[in-house]
Design a protein around this motif. Sequence first.
Motif, PDB file in Angstrom:
ATOM      1  N   PRO A  50       0.810  -1.231   0.000  1.00  0.00           N
ATOM      2  CA  PRO A  50       0.000   0.000   0.000  1.00  0.00           C
ATOM      3  C   PRO A  50       0.836   1.270   0.000  1.00  0.00           C
ATOM      4  N   ASP A  51       2.004   1.250   0.657  1.00  0.00           N
ATOM      5  CA  ASP A  51       2.843   2.447   0.718  1.00  0.00           C
ATOM      6  C   ASP A  51       3.871   2.502  -0.406  1.00  0.00           C
ATOM      7  N   GLY A  52       3.867   1.502  -1.302  1.00  0.00           N
ATOM      8  CA  GLY A  52       4.782   1.499  -2.431  1.00  0.00           C
ATOM      9  C   GLY A  52       6.208   1.132  -2.095  1.00  0.00           C
ATOM     10  N   SER A  53       6.481   0.688  -0.880  1.00  0.00           N
ATOM     11  CA  SER A  53       7.859   0.374  -0.492  1.00  0.00           C
ATOM     12  C   SER A  53       8.340  -0.954  -1.055  1.00  0.00           C
ATOM     13  N   VAL A  54       7.411  -1.836  -1.434  1.00  0.00           N
ATOM     14  CA  VAL A  54       7.763  -3.137  -2.008  1.00  0.00           C
ATOM     15  C   VAL A  54       7.011  -3.305  -3.322  1.00  0.00           C
ATOM     16  N   PHE A  55       7.728  -3.717  -4.347  1.00  0.00           N
ATOM     17  CA  PHE A  55       7.148  -3.977  -5.662  1.00  0.00           C
ATOM     18  C   PHE A  55       7.667  -5.330  -6.124  1.00  0.00           C
ATOM     19  N   PHE A  56       6.783  -6.157  -6.663  1.00  0.00           N
ATOM     20  CA  PHE A  56       7.233  -7.448  -7.193  1.00  0.00           C
ATOM     21  C   PHE A  56       6.572  -7.703  -8.532  1.00  0.00           C
ATOM     22  N   ALA A  57       7.179  -8.589  -9.307  1.00  0.00           N
ATOM     23  CA  ALA A  57       6.634  -8.951 -10.619  1.00  0.00           C
ATOM     24  C   ALA A  57       7.074 -10.363 -10.954  1.00  0.00           C
ATOM     25  N   GLY A  58       6.242 -11.051 -11.729  1.00  0.00           N
ATOM     26  CA  GLY A  58       6.559 -12.407 -12.147  1.00  0.00           C
ATOM     27  C   GLY A  58       6.037 -12.659 -13.548  1.00  0.00           C
ATOM     28  N   ALA A  59       6.581 -13.683 -14.195  1.00  0.00           N
ATOM     29  CA  ALA A  59       6.153 -14.016 -15.549  1.00  0.00           C
ATOM     30  C   ALA A  59       6.516 -15.462 -15.853  1.00  0.00           C
ATOM     31  N   MET A  60       5.776 -16.048 -16.794  1.00  0.00           N
ATOM     32  CA  MET A  60       6.090 -17.383 -17.316  1.00  0.00           C
ATOM     33  C   MET A  60       5.649 -17.420 -18.766  1.00  0.00           C
TER      34      MET A  60
ATOM     35  N   ASP B 260      10.089 -20.561 -20.063  1.00  0.00           N
ATOM     36  CA  ASP B 260      10.915 -19.808 -19.128  1.00  0.00           C
ATOM     37  C   ASP B 260      10.040 -19.023 -18.161  1.00  0.00           C
ATOM     38  N   ALA B 261      10.658 -18.573 -17.076  1.00  0.00           N
ATOM     39  CA  ALA B 261       9.923 -17.864 -16.034  1.00  0.00           C
ATOM     40  C   ALA B 261      10.887 -16.963 -15.286  1.00  0.00           C
ATOM     41  N   ALA B 262      10.309 -15.986 -14.586  1.00  0.00           N
ATOM     42  CA  ALA B 262      11.117 -15.074 -13.788  1.00  0.00           C
ATOM     43  C   ALA B 262      10.280 -14.543 -12.631  1.00  0.00           C
ATOM     44  N   PHE B 263      10.955 -14.128 -11.572  1.00  0.00           N
ATOM     45  CA  PHE B 263      10.309 -13.487 -10.430  1.00  0.00           C
ATOM     46  C   PHE B 263      11.275 -12.461  -9.868  1.00  0.00           C
ATOM     47  N   CYS B 264      10.768 -11.273  -9.568  1.00  0.00           N
ATOM     48  CA  CYS B 264      11.604 -10.167  -9.121  1.00  0.00           C
ATOM     49  C   CYS B 264      10.928  -9.465  -7.949  1.00  0.00           C
ATOM     50  N   VAL B 265      11.739  -8.997  -7.013  1.00  0.00           N
ATOM     51  CA  VAL B 265      11.244  -8.199  -5.890  1.00  0.00           C
ATOM     52  C   VAL B 265      12.136  -6.968  -5.766  1.00  0.00           C
ATOM     53  N   LEU B 266      11.502  -5.796  -5.691  1.00  0.00           N
ATOM     54  CA  LEU B 266      12.208  -4.537  -5.513  1.00  0.00           C
ATOM     55  C   LEU B 266      11.900  -4.016  -4.113  1.00  0.00           C
ATOM     56  N   VAL B 267      12.941  -3.972  -3.270  1.00  0.00           N
ATOM     57  CA  VAL B 267      12.759  -3.514  -1.894  1.00  0.00           C
ATOM     58  C   VAL B 267      14.045  -2.828  -1.449  1.00  0.00           C
ATOM     59  N   ASP B 268      13.911  -1.769  -0.673  1.00  0.00           N
ATOM     60  CA  ASP B 268      15.063  -1.007  -0.170  1.00  0.00           C
ATOM     61  C   ASP B 268      15.981  -0.563  -1.313  1.00  0.00           C
ATOM     62  N   GLY B 269      15.379  -0.224  -2.459  1.00  0.00           N
ATOM     63  CA  GLY B 269      16.137   0.317  -3.576  1.00  0.00           C
ATOM     64  C   GLY B 269      16.834  -0.701  -4.445  1.00  0.00           C
ATOM     65  N   VAL B 270      16.745  -1.991  -4.120  1.00  0.00           N
ATOM     66  CA  VAL B 270      17.438  -3.033  -4.883  1.00  0.00           C
ATOM     67  C   VAL B 270      16.404  -3.940  -5.538  1.00  0.00           C
ATOM     68  N   GLN B 271      16.592  -4.204  -6.827  1.00  0.00           N
ATOM     69  CA  GLN B 271      15.740  -5.138  -7.558  1.00  0.00           C
ATOM     70  C   GLN B 271      16.435  -6.486  -7.623  1.00  0.00           C
TER      71      GLN B 271
END
Length: 367
Positions: free
Chosen positions: A37-47, A57-68
Amino acid sequence: MLTKGDDFPLHQTCEPVAFAGTDRNFYDRYFFNGYSPDGSVFFAGAMGFYPQLGIVDAAFCVLVDGVQHNLRASRRSTGERLDLGVGPIAISIDAPLERVTLSIAPNDGPLAAEITFAGRHFPIEEPRFTRRNGTRLFMDYTRMTQNGRWAGWLSVDGQRIDVGAGWTGTRDRSWGIRPVGAAEPQPPPQGNFNQFFWLWTPCNFDHASLFFHSNDDGEGTPWNRRAVIVGDAGENGGGETHFDAAAFALDWQAGSRRIAAQRTELGGGRSLTLSPTGPVFAMSGLGYTHPVWGHGFDHGPDLAVAHDSMAEAERGWGNPLAMHIQALVTADLVDGATTHRGIGVLEQLFVGPHVPTGLTGLLDPAR
């Protein structure tokens, strides 16, 4: 080649499900994103499935504390289209068109997860995307898009992040023809990939979901555009309101092709303003435009799994791996005298000119 899919009414040709038409670029793909809700964590996935190339193929990513943080996996296909797993990444269709679970099993990298997406409404079918480069079919696909709410947990470097109330996002399913796999040895002499303008802005509000996208040519004429507001299922029947004459204007971040603000006039007394608030997510984490982990690339006969990370500076304008991005935005929807505030993403990929917004050259910064 008979597979489990052949026992379901899924056939689109006279062939078994394992064989998808005749074009080597046929693909069938899942995409997800989500944010706190506060935008501090962003994630994405795909297959992605590439039946003619024999790759999944597939991927999963998490962006937190400025690092993806990026997790990627690839395997060769047995032709079984209902095997929704690639190494540690798996998808479960809990209720078709309603609820999907994304699982990331513990692995050698920092990411793990068990998160479930519950759709807010029946998926939106976007207009069919068909585009040619000269005489060559460049893309021809169908996509459905759906906003929803997430529940479950994420883990980054052993730190658990609970996903619950207020976590929203978007998923899409697309299938058809796009350039996938290794580059063609003989592309068409005319109409090469030298202009592509893509905006996609799914937004979540308390009362509804909003979707706006536009594919424009270099003169700014849209060849695929959609603007729609849809209510939650059970609220006014989840009805859709479409806007046939939506138009947008952009402000640019200095020295780049990144958007500082987008204003969209929907019509009927409604308008949308998007203001990027961060973080910026590099779509290369999911394989888009990635030189090694691009969609449909063959990584050999054995399962291939890789991990890496991108600091905030590495996701700045100028890095080829950060030309295609999603930016988290604050969304203000004006409806007459009422303003609804929500959250969403602004996906942007701009190659070549676009006269109305002042883009010139191949990748020249906006004026």
